[in-house]
Design an enzyme around this catalytic site. Structure first.
Site, mmCIF file in Angstrom:
data_model
loop_
_atom_site.group_PDB
_atom_site.id
_atom_site.type_symbol
_atom_site.label_atom_id
_atom_site.label_comp_id
_atom_site.label_asym_id
_atom_site.label_seq_id
_atom_site.Cartn_x
_atom_site.Cartn_y
_atom_site.Cartn_z
ATOM 1 N N HIS A 92 -17.255 10.425 0.068
ATOM 2 C CA HIS A 92 -16.965 10.119 1.466
ATOM 3 C C HIS A 92 -15.742 9.209 1.539
ATOM 4 O O HIS A 92 -14.798 9.476 2.277
ATOM 5 C CB HIS A 92 -18.176 9.473 2.129
ATOM 6 C CG HIS A 92 -17.875 8.838 3.465
ATOM 7 N ND1 HIS A 92 -17.573 9.572 4.581
ATOM 8 C CD2 HIS A 92 -17.820 7.544 3.843
ATOM 9 C CE1 HIS A 92 -17.339 8.754 5.599
ATOM 10 N NE2 HIS A 92 -17.485 7.515 5.175
ATOM 11 N N ASP A 121 16.314 17.838 8.860
ATOM 12 C CA ASP A 121 15.215 17.938 7.907
ATOM 13 C C ASP A 121 15.254 16.659 7.079
ATOM 14 O O ASP A 121 16.049 15.774 7.341
ATOM 15 C CB ASP A 121 15.345 19.185 7.006
ATOM 16 C CG ASP A 121 13.984 19.701 6.526
ATOM 17 O OD1 ASP A 121 13.147 18.872 6.078
ATOM 18 O OD2 ASP A 121 13.758 20.905 6.597
ATOM 19 N N TRP A 157 -15.447 4.875 -4.910
ATOM 20 C CA TRP A 157 -14.047 5.276 -4.764
ATOM 21 C C TRP A 157 -13.124 4.360 -5.543
ATOM 22 O O TRP A 157 -11.993 4.709 -5.848
ATOM 23 C CB TRP A 157 -13.640 5.314 -3.286
ATOM 24 C CG TRP A 157 -13.252 4.002 -2.684
ATOM 25 C CD1 TRP A 157 -14.090 3.046 -2.191
ATOM 26 C CD2 TRP A 157 -11.932 3.498 -2.499
ATOM 27 N NE1 TRP A 157 -13.372 1.987 -1.713
ATOM 28 C CE2 TRP A 157 -12.047 2.226 -1.887
ATOM 29 C CE3 TRP A 157 -10.653 3.995 -2.786
ATOM 30 C CZ2 TRP A 157 -10.927 1.446 -1.566
ATOM 31 C CZ3 TRP A 157 -9.547 3.233 -2.460
ATOM 32 C CH2 TRP A 157 -9.696 1.963 -1.856
ATOM 33 N N SER A 192 2.003 11.350 -3.301
ATOM 34 C CA SER A 192 2.337 10.281 -2.354
ATOM 35 C C SER A 192 3.669 9.633 -2.693
ATOM 36 O O SER A 192 4.493 9.386 -1.806
ATOM 37 C CB SER A 192 1.253 9.207 -2.357
ATOM 38 O OG SER A 192 0.044 9.732 -1.862
ATOM 39 N N HIS A 275 -5.193 -3.188 -2.182
ATOM 40 C CA HIS A 275 -4.948 -3.878 -0.944
ATOM 41 C C HIS A 275 -3.752 -3.312 -0.184
ATOM 42 O O HIS A 275 -3.883 -2.976 1.001
ATOM 43 C CB HIS A 275 -4.879 -5.403 -1.081
ATOM 44 C CG HIS A 275 -4.970 -5.942 0.285
ATOM 45 N ND1 HIS A 275 -6.176 -6.066 0.950
ATOM 46 C CD2 HIS A 275 -4.001 -6.174 1.192
ATOM 47 C CE1 HIS A 275 -5.929 -6.412 2.195
ATOM 48 N NE2 HIS A 275 -4.629 -6.479 2.366
ATOM 49 N N GLU A 277 -2.887 -0.464 -0.252
ATOM 50 C CA GLU A 277 -3.369 0.831 0.223
ATOM 51 C C GLU A 277 -3.955 0.726 1.622
ATOM 52 O O GLU A 277 -3.721 1.593 2.467
ATOM 53 C CB GLU A 277 -4.423 1.383 -0.755
ATOM 54 C CG GLU A 277 -5.228 2.579 -0.262
ATOM 55 C CD GLU A 277 -4.414 3.845 -0.055
ATOM 56 O OE1 GLU A 277 -3.227 3.860 -0.437
ATOM 57 O OE2 GLU A 277 -4.945 4.805 0.517
ATOM 58 N N SER A 290 2.476 1.849 18.786
ATOM 59 C CA SER A 290 3.685 1.230 19.331
ATOM 60 C C SER A 290 4.568 2.223 20.066
ATOM 61 O O SER A 290 5.501 1.822 20.748
ATOM 62 C CB SER A 290 4.489 0.565 18.207
ATOM 63 O OG SER A 290 3.701 -0.370 17.524
ATOM 64 N N HIS A 324 -8.761 -11.000 -2.875
ATOM 65 C CA HIS A 324 -9.810 -11.312 -1.908
ATOM 66 C C HIS A 324 -10.910 -10.249 -1.966
ATOM 67 O O HIS A 324 -11.954 -10.403 -1.356
ATOM 68 C CB HIS A 324 -9.261 -11.485 -0.485
ATOM 69 C CG HIS A 324 -8.698 -10.241 0.139
ATOM 70 N ND1 HIS A 324 -7.570 -10.251 0.908
ATOM 71 C CD2 HIS A 324 -9.117 -8.951 0.152
ATOM 72 C CE1 HIS A 324 -7.303 -9.039 1.349
ATOM 73 N NE2 HIS A 324 -8.236 -8.230 0.902
ATOM 74 N N HIS A 325 -10.694 -9.186 -2.728
ATOM 75 C CA HIS A 325 -11.765 -8.227 -2.979
ATOM 76 C C HIS A 325 -12.614 -8.677 -4.152
ATOM 77 O O HIS A 325 -13.556 -7.991 -4.525
ATOM 78 C CB HIS A 325 -11.170 -6.846 -3.286
ATOM 79 C CG HIS A 325 -10.348 -6.286 -2.176
ATOM 80 N ND1 HIS A 325 -10.873 -5.483 -1.185
ATOM 81 C CD2 HIS A 325 -9.033 -6.423 -1.878
ATOM 82 C CE1 HIS A 325 -9.909 -5.146 -0.331
ATOM 83 N NE2 HIS A 325 -8.786 -5.712 -0.728
ATOM 84 N N THR A 350 -0.303 -9.832 11.933
ATOM 85 C CA THR A 350 -1.160 -8.835 12.581
ATOM 86 C C THR A 350 -1.466 -9.267 14.006
ATOM 87 O O THR A 350 -1.365 -8.475 14.954
ATOM 88 C CB THR A 350 -2.470 -8.673 11.795
ATOM 89 O OG1 THR A 350 -2.165 -8.676 10.400
ATOM 90 C CG2 THR A 350 -3.160 -7.397 12.159
ATOM 91 N N ARG A 472 -24.652 -2.867 -0.159
ATOM 92 C CA ARG A 472 -23.993 -1.567 -0.076
ATOM 93 C C ARG A 472 -24.473 -0.660 -1.183
ATOM 94 O O ARG A 472 -25.039 -1.115 -2.177
ATOM 95 C CB ARG A 472 -22.483 -1.731 -0.252
ATOM 96 C CG ARG A 472 -21.741 -2.387 0.871
ATOM 97 C CD ARG A 472 -20.320 -2.664 0.480
ATOM 98 N NE ARG A 472 -19.537 -1.431 0.384
ATOM 99 C CZ ARG A 472 -18.227 -1.407 0.152
ATOM 100 N NH1 ARG A 472 -17.571 -2.536 -0.040
ATOM 101 N NH2 ARG A 472 -17.576 -0.278 0.101
#
Lengths: 672, 286, 114
Positions: A92, A121, A157, A192, A275, A277, A290, A324-325, A350, A472
């Site tokens: 998921h 293009d 993930w 990517s 992060h 990401e 915007s 921070h994760h 932000t 979780r």
């Protein structure tokens, strides 16, 4: 910049006369049918390919989510096995992040960005097509496990070591799912990065005359920043994946504790990628918002320079907060405090953006169309996700929240309430331009409200579940933890959300086939893409526009005489250059990508392949101890190099289009 | 605005068809190299992190490394960088012959570097007993330098393709020459020559270390590998023949951007080695 | 930039081009010498921090020579330099942060005491 001249730096034009090129370099020229899609180099078609793939995988990810919610609707449920549950939450997340949100953003980058900068293009059209087919290869590798005995990846993930080590893949023979996860992500990474490099060169180098960086539409700015984030963050996960692949395939010791490995290194490298990401997931959405808020407030964006600067600041600061994760992994006081401070700092730009969006709305003549509803929903829902995010930033509070449903609530608010709302808004907003049809307001709004209600019903209770300690990634929970009611509410909410999504998709699909035709510039837009016919012709602009101001199209609409004179003189110039230069289609991006797919599968399943083929005497006699799966992967690799070499020798090619009989509305009839 | 006919008329520092004046391919390459910095940064970080607290029983790099060999290969790579810069310089002036010579030189030095790496890896595994699997130092060292070696190998392949590309005849698309066939033949011959000669040279060096150079040893080696030597000589002659001028070619100043792109990649691989040489090798001697 | 000035510019490039040959060779010599110095320094009886600093500085000097001269950044548009340095600075910063994290006391692996 002399956009019309022939660059000294690109290869020869394909001259149709006196040409007897080797047959392998024959360029496909068909504009319809399957071949035209497989060999396309048109950024608009590539955008559509990304978009349809993304929406398909979004539904797949949604089904995976529903199955999770059914399992968790009641305590001690036996709807699915625990093994399947692990696969579902892994897939998921992986699907939603890499196969839904990112490609949906890529769809907009591809379709809209070149139009917004007045280009015909992207800088490297064949490479653009290649990036899509490689994406598809990665998507196939990740999902093919549904059809195989090994199953799909089930390690989360984020694939924390040492769960991803060989030792945990011995449940049964041919347990390749983690290898597929590694290979799938590596290949998606290639896609990517290549796509992003292309976008960076396009935005920096292919802008129309007069389009300075500070006149760029905010969506294009966010595309640029996101592209930078991708090229700078993906290498970290590439290396992390290489290390875990070496551990699994070649018995190295990167995360093998008994031989000096440190599994925590995986977490660091993963989150150095992980992060940025999440900013990759949200910045394009912010860019779309915007564009929509000014259009539907009939006012220019409030504080454009600071919105752009904040986007860049978020991108840059996003590289300094990854741990921070990992607040609960025992990094030590200094490290934890440093990352907590940095994380709090990132809330500032932000917040600044949110204030600027509110400033845009303030005093505007608000048009409450469907895109605006989703955009307003974004502002509010993303803000809520931001609040729970700030709560996480306080490391002591995070000590309780980490790995609980509070985190699940947080990121679904920013990802659904944030990214998905904005992307859904973008679909409605740009639908008339791309497909020439207008989505029904009634059904659009109905789908918005059902989604809004369903989304909040699902995820708001999760804040409480988290604060009340529900962990979780657990397939079952006991009935006496006080978690029953919120879980049931969340599951009901999930089904309401599903109905909302279904309504949204059916509305869009219906509109595609039978929707009301839209006139040009449906929303009285401000940016260049709205100056084009809908759908835009293959060559985008009959005449490359000259930019005088930010919100270039708004300027054009209010200075018609000036623009008409300019366009007429530029049209003469372009005609004198031999017409519009278009890139030729090519088979090589598709073929090269397919060999990457095959090679990736061979390597990921090398042990299964080796086991199977070793039964054949001819093979086992020749291979001895060596793994034939690796040999096959190498052979595919050789074909990848061959494909790329022939691609290089093929050259950019190209042909000219002459516009004839342009009417006053600029509707050209192109022919070759 | 028509095409520039005169040689030397291309401004290699400015592309007037782009917004910034930077050619698209150059911009692409620099963005890619910025990305590659993060790539090698992560890999080098992994290695250095694992040097902070080596587990007991870890190999001692000082006892394993041969600083002479590594210094030699560092010097080789630096010289290859020089030849690459000269190759780019040459093609920007339209001097194809000089470009070819410098490209070959770069390839040659790159192959020497790779040969040194192969030798070093062999030495570490068989004589020093350090493998990819039996220690964390082995894992990080071989993965880091091996990845760098792969980058060098890719560079050699790229430069070889570039070298062969310099022979494309001007009337290739007229159907008169089977240039695609001859191009791939040239490539295959080149690859076979590389493999043959590297095998022979490395084998000889191994022999020389084991049983010391002497007249009889050389003769013995030669006779043991006579067939391969003959094949190698034939390949070298064939390659020489294929590089003879055969009429006007379609390669010149307009292709300088492609050589420059390859050059940027090659120089980057060199600067990564500068970092690796210091961080992985030299620092262990303190 | 029009076609008229381009040939004139390119002509200046020609003279520039010949002197570039000299520059490249000279720099290659400098790089070789610096490499030699690095190897010698390691064996000198100097304080460790001094040697490490010297090695780092010398490597940085080599690095800068290659990117600014061999890779042409000195003569190219400054944006190329900016672009590369974004990646470089980020990579160096991340590496230093990671090393600092793993050097912390809290991150030292637990060793079994016999």
């Amino acid at each position: 910049m002399d956009a019309l001249a022939r660059s000294d730096f690109i290869g020869k034009d394909a001259t149709p006369t006196a040409e007897k090129r080797p047959w392998i370099f024959t360029r496909p020229t068909t504009k319809t049918g399957l071949v035209s899609w497989l060999t396309t180099v048109d950024h608009k078609r590539i955008g559509l390919l990304y978009g349809f793939s993304a929406l398909f995988f979004f539904l797949v990810g949604g089904v995976e989510a529903l199955m999770i919610r059914v399992q968790l609707a009641v305590p001690n449920n036996t709807f699915i096995t625990h093994e399947l549950y692990n696969e579902l939450f892994t897939m998921h997340a992986t699907t939603m992040i890499f196969l839904a949100v990112m490609p949906l953003s890529a769809a907009f980058f591809n379709y809209i960005m070149p139009l917004q900068i007045g280009a015909r293009d992207v800088a490297f059209p064949r490479l653009n097509g290649f990036a899509f087919w490689v994406f598809l290869a990665g998507a196939v590798i990740l999902n093919i496990g549904w059809f195989l005995k090994s199953g799909v990846p089930d390690v989360g993930w984020f694939g924390y070591a040492p769960l991803t080590s060989r030792a945990y893949s011995n449940q049964f023979a041919w347990d390749n799912s983690t290898d597929m996860w590694i290979m799938g992500l590596q290949i998606l990474g290639v896609s990517s990065v290549i796509g992003s490099l292309n976008f960076i060169v396009t935005i920096i180098n292919l802008r129309a005359p007069g389009l300075t960086m500070m006149r760029l539409p905010v969506f294009t700015w966010m595309t640029l920043i996101t592209a930078f984030l991708i090229i700078l963050s993906f290498p970290a996960i590439t290396i992390a994946l290489v290390e875990v692949m070496m551990d699994r395939s070649f018995s190295t010791n990167f995360f093998e504790v008994s031989n000096g490995g440190l599994p925590i290194l995986w977490q660091h490298l993963f989150w150095v990628f992980g992060h940025p990401e999440v900013y990759i997931l949200i910045l394009p959405a912010m860019g779309i918002i915007s564009e929509i808020l000014p259009t539907f407030s009939r006012k220019p964006l409030f504080g454009y320079p600071i919105v752009v600067f904040s986007g860049a600041a978020i991108g840059f600061l996003g590289f300094g907060v990854w741990s921070h994760h990992m607040f609960t992994t025992g990094m030590g006081t200094v490290a934890t405090a440093a990352f907590a401070l940095a994380t709090m700092a990132i809330a500032v730009p932000t917040g600044v953006k949110i204030f600027n969006w509110i400033g845009t709305l303030w005093g505007g003549h608000l048009m409450m169309r469907t895109p605006m509803m989703f955009a307003l929903g974004f502002v509010w829902m993303f803000m809520m996700g931001g609040f729970s995010g700030i709560m996480h930033a306080a490391a002591p509070a995070d000590a309780q929240q980490q790995d609980s449903y509070f985190v699940v609530a947080h990121f679904h608010y920013v990802l659904i309430g944030g990214s998905i709302f904005a992307l859904f808004a973008g679909i409605h907003y740009w639908f008339p331009l791309i497909f020439g049809r207008k989505v029904s307001e009634t059904w659009g709004k109905i789908s918005f409200w059902i989604v809004f209600v369903g989304f909040n019903t699902t995820f708001f209770p999760m804040h409480f579940l988290g604060l009340n300690g529900m962990p979780r990634r657990t397939a079952v929970y006991d009935g006496n933890m006080n978690w029953n009611t919120p879980n049931l509410i969340a599951t009901i909410g999930a089904f309401i959300l599903a109905i909302g999504i279904a309504t949204y998709f059916i509305t869009i699909a219906y509109t595609y086939f039978k929707g009301e035709k839209a006139g040009r510039d449906t929303w009285d837009g401000r940016t260049l893409e709205w100056s084009l016919p809908n759908p835009p012709p293959e060559y985008n602009y009959a005449v490359i526009p000259t930019i005088h101001e930010r919100d270039a199209f708004w300027y054009e609409k209010h200075h018609r005489a000036e623009i008409e004179a300019e366009t007429a003189s530029h049209a003469k110039e372009e005609a004198s250059h031999g017409g519009i230069h278009m890139p030729s289609q090519s088979w090589f991006p598709f073929i090269t990508a397919m060999f990457m797919l095959l090679g990736g599968l061979c390597f990921a399943c090398k042990d299964s392949i080796n086991d199977t083929l070793s039964h054949i005497d001819f093979v086992s006699a020749r291979m001895g101890d060596h793994n034939i799966g690796i040999l096959l992967a190498i052979v595919c690799g050789v074909f990848v190099v061959l494909g790329a070499t022939l691609w290089a020798f093929e050259g950019p090619g190209g042909y000219h289009v002459h516009i004839e009989g342009e009417d006053d509305h600029g509707n050209g009839h192109g022919h070759h | 605005m028509s095409s520039h006919a005169a040689a030397g008329a291309i401004d290699h520092h400015h592309d007037h068809t782009t917004s910034t004046g930077i050619p698209n391919k150059k911009l692409f390459m620099w963005a890619f190299l910025a990305s590659d910095c993060m790539f090698f940064g992560s890999l080098i970080s992994t290695h250095l992190i694992y040097r902070l607290h080596p587990p007991p029983g870890s190999p001692v790099p000082r006892d394993i490394f041969s600083i002479e060999l590594t210094s030699f290969s560092t010097f080789i790579l630096l010289m290859s960088s020089l030849l690459m810069a000269l190759a780019v310089n040459a093609i920007q002036k339209g001097n194809v012959r000089s470009t070819r010579r410098n490209l070959l030189g770069t390839i040659f030095f790159g192959l020497i570097f790779l040969g040194c790496q192969v030798f070093e890896f062999n030495h570490f595994v068989y004589e020093k007993g350090m493998t990819l699997k039996n220690s964390i130092f082995g894992s990080t060292f071989f993965t880091l330098t091996g990845t760098h070696g792969c980058h060098v190998a890719i560079g050699v392949l790229w430069l070889t393709l570039m070298y062969i590309r310099t022979f494309k005849p001007a009337d290739a698309d007229s159907g008169r020459h089977a240039w695609l066939t001859s191009t791939f033949s040239h490539l295959i011959l080149f690859a076979l020559a590389v493999v043959t000669w590297m095998y022979l040279v490395l084998g000889f060096i191994n022999e020389a270390i084991e049983s010391h150079v002497s007249g009889s040893m050389v003769t013995a080696y030669f006779s043991a590998h006579a067939v391969l030597f003959i094949v190698g000589v034939i390949l070298a002659v064939a390659l020489n023949l294929m590089s003879r001028a055969k009429g006007p070619i379609e390669f010149g100043e307009a292709n300088a951007i492609d050589v420059e792109g390859a050059g940027l990649y090659w120089h980057f691989v060199d600067i990564v080695w500068i970092v690796i040489f210091t961080a992985v090798y030299l620092l262990e001697y303190l | 930039m029009s076609a008229v000035t381009a040939p004139a510019q390119a002509l200046a490039e020609h003279d520039h081009g010949d002197s570039k040959f000299q520059i490249f060779v000279q720099i290659a010599m400098i790089l070789a010498v610096i490499t030699g110095v690095e190897i010698v320094i390691v064996y000198l009886p100097l304080l460790k921090w001094l040697v490490v600093s010297a090695l780092v500085i010398l490597s940085v000097v080599k690095f800068m020579f290659v990117i600014f001269y061999f890779m042409h950044l000195r003569w190219d548009k400054v944006f190329c330099t900016v672009l590369f340095f974004i990646g470089l600075v980020l990579a160096v910063g991340t590496s230093m942060a990671l090393l600092a994290l793993f050097s912390a006391e809290a991150s030292a692996p637990i060793v079994a005491t016999p």
